[in-house]
Design a protein around this motif. Structure first.
Motif, PDB file in Angstrom:
ATOM      1  N   ALA A   1       0.854  -1.182   0.000  1.00 20.95           N
ATOM      2  CA  ALA A   1       0.000   0.000   0.000  1.00 20.95           C
ATOM      3  C   ALA A   1       0.890   1.231   0.000  1.00 20.95           C
ATOM      4  O   ALA A   1       1.841   1.311   0.796  1.00 20.95           O
ATOM      5  N   TYR A   2       0.609   2.202  -0.883  1.00 22.40           N
ATOM      6  CA  TYR A   2       1.479   3.364  -1.074  1.00 22.40           C
ATOM      7  C   TYR A   2       0.637   4.628  -1.159  1.00 22.40           C
ATOM      8  O   TYR A   2      -0.314   4.703  -1.939  1.00 22.40           O
ATOM      9  N   ARG A   3       1.009   5.640  -0.390  1.00 20.83           N
ATOM     10  CA  ARG A   3       0.373   6.948  -0.509  1.00 20.83           C
ATOM     11  C   ARG A   3       0.938   7.655  -1.733  1.00 20.83           C
ATOM     12  O   ARG A   3       2.151   7.680  -1.945  1.00 20.83           O
ATOM     13  N   VAL A   4       0.052   8.192  -2.577  1.00 20.71           N
ATOM     14  CA  VAL A   4       0.473   8.897  -3.783  1.00 20.71           C
ATOM     15  C   VAL A   4       0.492  10.394  -3.485  1.00 20.71           C
ATOM     16  O   VAL A   4      -0.539  10.990  -3.152  1.00 20.71           O
ATOM     17  N   GLY A   5       1.667  11.006  -3.603  1.00 22.89           N
ATOM     18  CA  GLY A   5       1.795  12.429  -3.341  1.00 22.89           C
ATOM     19  C   GLY A   5       1.316  13.269  -4.513  1.00 22.89           C
ATOM     20  O   GLY A   5       1.088  12.767  -5.619  1.00 22.89           O
TER      21      GLY A   5
ATOM     22  N   ASP B   1       3.051  15.125  -6.143  1.00 22.68           N
ATOM     23  CA  ASP B   1       4.103  15.069  -7.149  1.00 22.68           C
ATOM     24  C   ASP B   1       4.154  13.721  -7.863  1.00 22.68           C
ATOM     25  O   ASP B   1       5.027  13.484  -8.698  1.00 22.68           O
ATOM     26  N   GLY B   2       3.216  12.819  -7.521  1.00 25.44           N
ATOM     27  CA  GLY B   2       3.151  11.512  -8.160  1.00 25.44           C
ATOM     28  C   GLY B   2       4.004  10.451  -7.510  1.00 25.44           C
ATOM     29  O   GLY B   2       3.901   9.263  -7.862  1.00 25.44           O
ATOM     30  N   LYS B   3       4.845  10.812  -6.563  1.00 28.43           N
ATOM     31  CA  LYS B   3       5.735   9.845  -5.921  1.00 28.43           C
ATOM     32  C   LYS B   3       4.965   8.968  -4.940  1.00 28.43           C
ATOM     33  O   LYS B   3       4.015   9.415  -4.293  1.00 28.43           O
ATOM     34  N   LEU B   4       5.398   7.700  -4.843  1.00 32.52           N
ATOM     35  CA  LEU B   4       4.780   6.750  -3.930  1.00 32.52           C
ATOM     36  C   LEU B   4       5.559   6.693  -2.624  1.00 32.52           C
ATOM     37  O   LEU B   4       6.793   6.605  -2.629  1.00 32.52           O
ATOM     38  N   THR B   5       4.837   6.731  -1.517  1.00 34.69           N
ATOM     39  CA  THR B   5       5.426   6.536  -0.201  1.00 34.69           C
ATOM     40  C   THR B   5       4.813   5.286   0.407  1.00 34.69           C
ATOM     41  O   THR B   5       3.593   5.192   0.562  1.00 34.69           O
ATOM     42  N   SER B   6       5.657   4.314   0.738  1.00 40.73           N
ATOM     43  CA  SER B   6       5.157   3.038   1.246  1.00 40.73           C
ATOM     44  C   SER B   6       4.474   3.214   2.597  1.00 40.73           C
ATOM     45  O   SER B   6       5.022   3.831   3.514  1.00 40.73           O
ATOM     46  N   LEU B   7       3.261   2.672   2.719  1.00 41.07           N
ATOM     47  CA  LEU B   7       2.548   2.646   3.989  1.00 41.07           C
ATOM     48  C   LEU B   7       2.771   1.331   4.720  1.00 41.07           C
ATOM     49  O   LEU B   7       2.963   1.305   5.934  1.00 41.07           O
ATOM     50  N   ALA B   8       2.726   0.221   3.968  1.00 42.75           N
ATOM     51  CA  ALA B   8       2.915  -1.102   4.568  1.00 42.75           C
ATOM     52  C   ALA B   8       2.997  -2.144   3.462  1.00 42.75           C
ATOM     53  O   ALA B   8       2.567  -1.915   2.328  1.00 42.75           O
ATOM     54  N   GLN B   9       3.562  -3.304   3.824  1.00 40.10           N
ATOM     55  CA  GLN B   9       3.616  -4.464   2.942  1.00 40.10           C
ATOM     56  C   GLN B   9       2.885  -5.609   3.634  1.00 40.10           C
ATOM     57  O   GLN B   9       2.950  -5.738   4.860  1.00 40.10           O
TER      58      GLN B   9
END
Length: 391
Positions: free
Chosen positions: A155-159, A161-169
């Motif tokens: 699961a990844y938060r989309v900023g 700016d389009g970049k993905l930040t990992s929330l969890a695996q």
């Protein structure tokens, strides 16, 4: 003179009221997107014309790498359906973002989509997993499944700016279980994952559907596991409106299709099936019409099969080969894989990976398909075409 000025002013006002100022608000461009899955991966773009035909608009580099037709499931040989998945590229519900899985370098590309149809690459983000192949998006969070690893769902938060930040695996059915699709239920409450293989060689399907409850921050709770009616659930589509809880599934290993109902607790119950897709092999891909009347199943054997749905979500096989294409030299099948239906329900677009092309069809009142035309994908390997989505 005053009369002329008054007349001119009146005409200007009338033109503005009738759309004379439409240049300030141009009609959105309706498009279709696929990915080549080449080593240097690209998005293939088409304008969807009012009559359902397609006009090529060239390709746009994803900034990531595809597998160039190398198929992990088939033992890392070059073969059609190299990603063994549904939803390898998707458009956000508001139509402003395009996400593409780059399985060759374990990244996801994020594009912005303008009202004029232009694509702008915003970011290429690593997922931290191995071979990302299926995507789903909801409330600013992208969910990604991977073909290998101990934790194959991310699961990844989309900023902005389009970049993905990992929330969890998250762990799915078993390590290296080869999930084939991730989806979000229409009510936004569950992430659904299906298509598990306990081992690739020999092929050992895990006959289950998993539903992960979505927390308020986009992370996921413990999954609810339901046994599938058929063997090897691969692709699935939720209905809409009154059938938003109905989940129509292809079962590739068993050669069947089934329909299920998703409860408020995350469990699935069988509505119909398994129904044999007679005369076809590897029913994997599926698209539903917006009115819930028809389901189209793409088969590895090269044909598109037609099912009808009743008002409860039960399936009936209507035609095992409502459309088909001839395989090109050297291929055993045209390989009817990913498909997409226009939001107005008038047109079906179908990838034929074994022919390296996309075919457009008109959908008739009884579900029949009439071919409108075709467009080449021009992939390097000639069989690596993957994914289909549009606006």
């Amino acid at each position: 003179m005053k009369q002329h000025i008054l007349l001119a002013a009146t005409m200007t006002a009338m033109l503005a009221a009738c759309g004379g100022g439409s240049d300030d608000n141009p009609a959105p461009v309706h498009q279709l997107f696929a990915q080549t899955n080449d080593s240097s991966n690209t998005v293939v773009r088409f304008v969807r014309n009012a009559d359902g035909t397609l006009t090529p608009k060239g390709t746009v580099a994803t900034g990531g790498r595809g597998t160039n037709g190398v198929n992990y499931f088939m033992g890392n040989i070059v073969a059609p359906d190299a990603l063994t998945s549904n939803n390898s590229l998707i458009v956000s519900p508001d139509g402003t973002r395009l996400f593409v899985a780059n399985a060759g370098d374990n990244t996801v590309s994020t594009f912005s989509i303008t009202s004029s149809g232009d694509l702008s690459l915003l970011a290429v983000s690593p997922t931290g997993g191995v071979r990302p192949t299926s995507l789903a998006f909801s409330n600013g969070v992208l969910y990604v499944t991977h073909q290998q690893g101990a934790q194959e769902l991310g699961a990844y938060r989309v900023g902005s700016d389009g970049k993905l930040t990992s929330l969890a695996q998250y762990t799915v059915a078993a390590q290296d279980a080869l999930p084939t699709q991730v989806a979000v239920s229409p009510d936004g409450k569950f992430v659904v994952v299906n298509g598990f293989l306990k081992t690739v060689t020999p092929v050992t399907p895990l006959n289950m559907l998993l539903a992960y409850p979505i927390n308020s921050d986009g992370t996921l709770g413990q999954p609810v596991s339901s046994k599938s009616a058929g063997v090897g659930p691969f692709g699935g589509r939720f209905g809409s409106g009154a059938l938003a809880a109905a989940y129509i599934v292809t079962e590739a290993a068993g050669g069947t299709a089934s329909s299920y109902s998703l409860s408020s607790t995350g469990s699935f119950s069988t509505l119909s099936g398994p129904i044999a897709v007679t005369g076809q092999q590897a029913p994997c891909w599926i698209a539903l019409t917006p009115d819930n009347k028809f389901a189209y199943v793409g088969n590895g054997s090269g044909a598109v099969s037609l099912f009808s749905l009743d008002t409860t979500g039960k399936l009936t096989l209507v035609n095992t080969a409502v459309a088909t294409e001839t395989a090109v030299a050297g291929q055993a099948s045209a390989f009817a894989n990913d498909s997409w239906i226009s939001p107005d329900g008038k047109y079906l677009y179908q990838d034929y990976a074994g022919d390296d092309k996309i075919v457009s069809y008109t959908i008739g009142p009884n579900g029949t398909l009439t071919k409108l035309g075709e467009q080449p994908a021009n992939t390097v390997s000639k069989i690596s075409l993957q994914g289909l989505t549009g606006t």
